[in-house]
Design a protein around this motif. Structure first.
Motif, mmCIF file in Angstrom:
data_model
loop_
_atom_site.group_PDB
_atom_site.id
_atom_site.type_symbol
_atom_site.label_atom_id
_atom_site.label_comp_id
_atom_site.label_asym_id
_atom_site.label_seq_id
_atom_site.Cartn_x
_atom_site.Cartn_y
_atom_site.Cartn_z
ATOM 1 N N HIS A 182 20.588 -0.253 73.287
ATOM 2 C CA HIS A 182 21.640 -0.953 74.026
ATOM 3 C C HIS A 182 21.522 -0.741 75.533
ATOM 4 N N SER A 183 20.523 -0.014 75.954
ATOM 5 C CA SER A 183 20.313 0.225 77.374
ATOM 6 C C SER A 183 19.860 -1.048 78.083
ATOM 7 N N ARG A 184 20.219 -1.176 79.329
ATOM 8 C CA ARG A 184 19.764 -2.339 80.107
ATOM 9 C C ARG A 184 18.260 -2.277 80.366
ATOM 10 N N PHE A 185 17.660 -1.113 80.087
ATOM 11 C CA PHE A 185 16.223 -0.948 80.282
ATOM 12 C C PHE A 185 15.436 -1.156 78.981
ATOM 13 N N GLY A 228 18.564 4.542 88.389
ATOM 14 C CA GLY A 228 19.621 4.414 87.389
ATOM 15 C C GLY A 228 19.204 4.762 85.973
ATOM 16 N N PHE A 229 17.897 4.956 85.741
ATOM 17 C CA PHE A 229 17.447 5.290 84.395
ATOM 18 C C PHE A 229 17.868 6.719 84.058
ATOM 19 N N ARG A 230 18.514 6.887 82.902
ATOM 20 C CA ARG A 230 19.003 8.198 82.477
ATOM 21 C C ARG A 230 18.063 8.755 81.405
ATOM 22 N N LEU A 246 10.412 16.204 87.458
ATOM 23 C CA LEU A 246 10.324 17.586 86.991
ATOM 24 C C LEU A 246 11.257 18.506 87.769
ATOM 25 N N ASN A 247 11.645 18.088 88.963
ATOM 26 C CA ASN A 247 12.548 18.902 89.780
ATOM 27 C C ASN A 247 14.019 18.579 89.524
ATOM 28 N N ASP A 248 14.256 17.583 88.658
ATOM 29 C CA ASP A 248 15.626 17.172 88.365
ATOM 30 C C ASP A 248 16.080 17.827 87.058
ATOM 31 N N GLU A 249 16.880 18.866 87.150
ATOM 32 C CA GLU A 249 17.352 19.564 85.955
ATOM 33 C C GLU A 249 18.541 18.872 85.305
ATOM 34 N N GLY A 250 18.998 17.784 85.915
ATOM 35 C CA GLY A 250 20.122 17.053 85.340
ATOM 36 C C GLY A 250 19.767 16.299 84.072
ATOM 37 N N ASP A 251 18.462 16.174 83.800
ATOM 38 C CA ASP A 251 18.060 15.463 82.584
ATOM 39 C C ASP A 251 17.667 16.429 81.464
ATOM 40 N N GLN A 254 22.259 8.465 71.129
ATOM 41 C CA GLN A 254 22.998 7.569 70.244
ATOM 42 C C GLN A 254 24.372 7.218 70.800
ATOM 43 N N ALA A 255 24.963 8.131 71.571
ATOM 44 C CA ALA A 255 26.282 7.886 72.160
ATOM 45 C C ALA A 255 26.209 7.039 73.422
ATOM 46 N N GLY A 256 24.998 6.677 73.831
ATOM 47 C CA GLY A 256 24.844 5.841 75.016
ATOM 48 C C GLY A 256 24.838 6.608 76.324
ATOM 49 N N GLN A 257 24.739 7.933 76.258
ATOM 50 C CA GLN A 257 24.705 8.736 77.477
ATOM 51 C C GLN A 257 23.334 8.729 78.138
ATOM 52 N N LEU A 258 22.310 8.299 77.393
ATOM 53 C CA LEU A 258 20.940 8.282 77.906
ATOM 54 C C LEU A 258 20.318 6.915 77.646
ATOM 55 N N ASP A 259 19.360 6.550 78.499
ATOM 56 C CA ASP A 259 18.585 5.328 78.283
ATOM 57 C C ASP A 259 17.343 5.609 77.443
ATOM 58 N N GLY A 260 16.842 6.807 77.535
ATOM 59 C CA GLY A 260 15.661 7.185 76.775
ATOM 60 C C GLY A 260 15.480 8.688 76.815
#
Length: 309
Positions: free
Chosen positions: A143-146, A163-165, A200-205, A217-223
């Motif tokens: 369901h992601s726009r990507f 914007g990709f999560r 690799l420097n982004d620990e938010g993912d 599955q909850a839509g919090q991530l694009d991939g």
């Protein structure tokens, strides 16, 4: 208490008296018979509950262990299954730190097993066996726009889009996180894509392994990076990582000092035997036949599963 004498004369009275005596004798015999029968002899088709057998396992095996292997092991052997999922390296560290006691340890990489070998690390294991593999893939949120772009464009170009999560696990506590970081690093060199290295420097993912499927599955991530068996079990569409061939190699061992060593050996025998092997295949894993043991020779009772059928 007042007594009520009963006549014992006549055929009816004598018959009633004899019937009562026989009934009492049958009840006594029945009670005595039940108390003297060993639980193991009750039924071969319904094994008596034993255990529990505590199994620490890689979080990428949650669906397999919770829905198939655990219940199948209990039905077949009567042993209660208690599973604890997590990042393989993190679980190994908990064993070393004596934060968890368990019977069996299943990792997604032998690197976690190596941290439990030797006297300096507590000598928690003497051997381990590699028993199945699964490739690393990029799972998609349909369901992601990507979503459409991820099916038609190289994955490494899409995950760097604004914007990709992205979701991945911590490389310090989970082998899949280490493989994901390797995929990004190697592909960055192949594609000359410096933006990949910035990820690799982004620990938010970075998320715990056992929550990654639910977040997508909850839509919090694009991939997110998953093993193929995880994606299959959760119904998550995925794309391969191009020419990169990175995979989990699942290992199993009985921990030294296991509280229920007999139950642990039964579990290993079940998982590596014909029933367990079929469950692995159905779940999208590729079993290694025979499993490859490392270290000292596995216990003699497991000799059958290490011989080619």
């Amino acid at each position: 208490m007042a007594e009520h004498p009963a006549s014992t004369s006549g055929p009816v009275s004598r018959f009633a008296h004899c019937a009562a005596v026989v009934a009492v004798a049958l009840v006594v015999a029945s009670c005595g018979s039940r108390s003297s029968v060993s639980p193991r002899a009750t039924s071969a088709t319904h094994p008596v509950q034993q255990g529990p057998v505590k199994v620490l396992y890689a979080g990428s095996l949650i669906a397999l262990m919770g829905n198939h292997v655990g219940p199948g092991f209990t039905r077949t052997t009567g042993y209660q299954f208690v599973g604890i999922a997590g990042g393989s390296t993190a679980l190994a560290n908990e064993v070393k730190g004596r934060l968890r006691r368990a019977d069996v340890f299943i990792s997604a990489s032998s690197s976690a097993d190596l941290t439990l070998e030797g006297a300096a690390d507590g000598a928690w294991l003497s051997w381990y066996a590699s028993f199945a593999t699964a490739p690393l893939v990029l799972g998609l949120n349909p369901h992601s726009r990507f979503a459409r772009q991820m099916r038609t464009t190289p994955w490494y170009d899409v995950i760097t889009e604004p914007g990709f999560r992205l979701g991945r696990t911590d490389p310090n506590v989970d082998p899949k996180g280490a493989l994901s970081a390797k995929a990004i690093t190697e592909e960055a060199g192949l594609a000359h894509n410096s933006a990949l290295l910035g990820l690799l420097n982004d620990e938010g993912d970075i998320f715990p392994e056992e929550t990654l499927v639910g977040r997508l599955q909850a839509g919090q991530l694009d991939g997110g990076f998953f093993y193929s068996n995880e994606a299959k079990a959760a119904g998550i569409p995925s794309v391969p990582l191009g020419i990169l061939r990175l995979e989990a190699t699942y290992t199993i061992t009985v921990l030294n000092g296991a509280p229920d060593r007999d139950g642990a050996l039964k579990f290993v025998e079940f998982l590596l035997g014909p029933i367990g092997r079929q469950l692995l295949i159905t779940s999208g894993l590729s079993p290694m036949v025979p499993p490859e043991s490392v270290g000292s020779t596995p216990p003699a009772s497991l000799g059958g599963v290490f011989r080619r059928p």
